[in-house]
Design an enzyme around this catalytic site. Structure first.
Site, short mmCIF file in Angstrom:
data_model
loop_
_atom_site.label_atom_id
_atom_site.label_comp_id
_atom_site.label_asym_id
_atom_site.label_seq_id
_atom_site.Cartn_x
_atom_site.Cartn_y
_atom_site.Cartn_z
N GLU A 67 0.81 -1.21 0.00
CA GLU A 67 0.00 0.00 0.00
C GLU A 67 0.85 1.26 0.00
O GLU A 67 0.52 2.24 -0.66
CB GLU A 67 -0.97 0.01 1.20
CG GLU A 67 -2.02 -1.08 1.16
CD GLU A 67 -2.88 -1.03 -0.11
OE1 GLU A 67 -2.94 0.04 -0.74
OE2 GLU A 67 -3.48 -2.06 -0.44
N TYR A 150 -6.42 6.39 3.97
CA TYR A 150 -6.50 5.35 2.95
C TYR A 150 -5.77 4.08 3.37
O TYR A 150 -6.32 2.97 3.37
CB TYR A 150 -5.96 5.82 1.59
CG TYR A 150 -5.73 4.62 0.72
CD1 TYR A 150 -6.80 3.98 0.12
CD2 TYR A 150 -4.45 4.05 0.59
CE1 TYR A 150 -6.62 2.81 -0.60
CE2 TYR A 150 -4.26 2.89 -0.12
CZ TYR A 150 -5.35 2.28 -0.72
OH TYR A 150 -5.18 1.12 -1.41
N ASP A 168 -9.78 6.26 -2.21
CA ASP A 168 -8.60 6.71 -2.96
C ASP A 168 -9.07 7.35 -4.26
O ASP A 168 -10.25 7.60 -4.46
CB ASP A 168 -7.66 5.52 -3.23
CG ASP A 168 -8.24 4.60 -4.28
OD1 ASP A 168 -9.47 4.59 -4.46
OD2 ASP A 168 -7.45 3.90 -4.94
#
Length: 389
Positions: A67, A150, A168
């Site tokens: 991520e 996020y 996002d």
DNA sequence: AATTCGGGGCA
DNA sequence: TGCCCAGAATT
């Protein structure tokens, strides 16, 4: 397990919601479009998902790593980095022990290098301070350096199954189109709108992790920024953008003007002294900054002007300059605007009282009390205050 | 609330 | 060229 926020989908509807309170948590008042959204994408996802390495693990370390790498980075660009990182640092303790220069070298080419430093710092924090216990909730993940809303939602849902929605760039795009949201997504107000809607939609997901993956994958390969594949879209008949032909217009995103450097050279024509002193000003016209504000005669150049003599001026202005006397050194001022950086250089030129030269068109003499009352750019006002205040 | 931080891919 | 990308920290 369900976040409290799920109970408050939209501020204006809290009262209505309480009136319709069923015994347990529910969103039975939601419209069919809201209810069917998540399951539709989850079904679509199972049929269209790409096989990506971070999707074949529930190891929070690897999910977190992926991520962070993918923040503001396309999958195609981040993939080789993910493979190299997991090869070099297979586990969180490996990353925690890493030499930072080596880590940054491995990061080279990805950009946003604070990501790499925060990654390392957080790895050490988890390994040492938290004794290797990876935080398991959205709330606790948010406290970590380099993890925002996020990434916290992504790790919490993918690794631990928490029912929190990711928001996002893909999500902005998909939601803006499907639900016809016209808010400028660059504003913080819009961020709240989309987050609230995302929570509401997540309530209907069958599996939080699958749904989060699905909406991002959907945005990445189906509801793409340009030329979305509306022809074969499972949400086609309930997509506000499609039904109104506004796919290309959504999401609304104010494009940020690049910061532009502008160089101004001002000629400060002065006559007399004290309160009897007069300055020559003109009103700035045209659709530009400082429209309708008063300033000295000035010209703009693409590059910094080395000297006032190098600046091109009309004959009438040049004649005025020749009548006067340059007073003191040039004075430089700078003003920062949201989208411009203005660098100005002022040349003060004293015009003899006896001179009967006429001012060029647009320029007028103003006594100091008038000067103070005229609307001026801060740049000009600051100069006047410093110089004659 | 606005700005800053990279670099690559693509029309 | 300008836009966009699995955003977060800073001011």
């Amino acid at each position: 397990m369900k976040p409290l926020a799920s109970l408050f989908p939209f501020n204006g509807e809290i009262f209505f919601f309480i009136l319709n309170w069923q015994s347990d948590y529910n969103v039975k008042t939601d419209s069919p479009e809201l209810i069917v959204f998540a399951p539709t994408l989850e079904t679509w996802y199972e049929q269209h998902r790409r096989d990506l390495p971070w999707r074949n693990t529930t190891d929070p370390y690897r999910i977190w790593l992926s991520e962070v790498i993918l923040q503001q980075t396309r999958v195609a660009q981040g993939l080789p980095y993910y493979l190299r990182f997991t090869e070099t640092y297979p586990t969180l303790p490996d990353l925690a022990r890493a030499d930072e220069r080596e880590l940054l070298r491995l990061w080279q080419g990805l950009g946003y290098y604070s990501r790499a430093r925060n990654l390392h710092q957080t790895a050490k924090f988890i390994a040492n301070t938290l004794n290797g216990h990876f935080p398991t909730t959205y709330h606790d993940l948010l406290d970590l350096k380099g993890i925002g809303t996020y990434t916290a939602a992504a790790v919490a849902s993918f690794a631990f199954g928490e029912r929190v929605p990711v928001v996002d760039g893909n999500v902005y795009r998909v939601l803006a189109r499907v639900f016809g949201i016209e808010e400028d997504i660059t504003t913080s107000q819009a961020k709240k709108t989309f987050a609230a809607l995302a929570i509401r939609l997540m309530a209907h997901a069958i599996d939080p992790a699958t749904y989060n993956q699905s909406i991002m994958e959907f945005g990445a390969i189906q509801c793409t920024p340009v030329a979305p594949n509306c022809l074969f879209c499972p949400l086609q008949q309930q997509c506000r953008a499609y039904l109104t032909g506004r796919q290309q217009l959504l999401p609304v995103k104010k494009k940020k003007a690049p910061v532009r450097d502008r160089y101004l050279t001002y000629f400060v024509f002065r006559k007399g002294a004290g309160e009897a002193m007069q300055l020559a000003l003109r009103e700035r016209t045209g659709r530009d900054v400082w429209q309708n504000l008063y300033e000295f005669y000035g010209t703009e150049t693409d590059e910094p002007a080395s000297d006032w003599r190098s600046v091109d001026v009309p004959d009438e202005v040049n004649e005025l300059v020749m009548q006067g006397v340059l007073v003191g050194p040039a004075i430089a001022e700078q003003q920062l605007l949201s989208h411009q950086r203005i660098r100005a250089v002022f040349y003060e030129i004293s015009i003899p009282e006896t001179s009967n030269v006429v001012l060029p068109k647009d320029l007028n003499w103003y006594f100091m009390d008038q000067v103070r009352r005229l609307p001026k750019p801060v740049l000009i006002a600051t100069f006047v205050e410093k110089q004659f205040g």
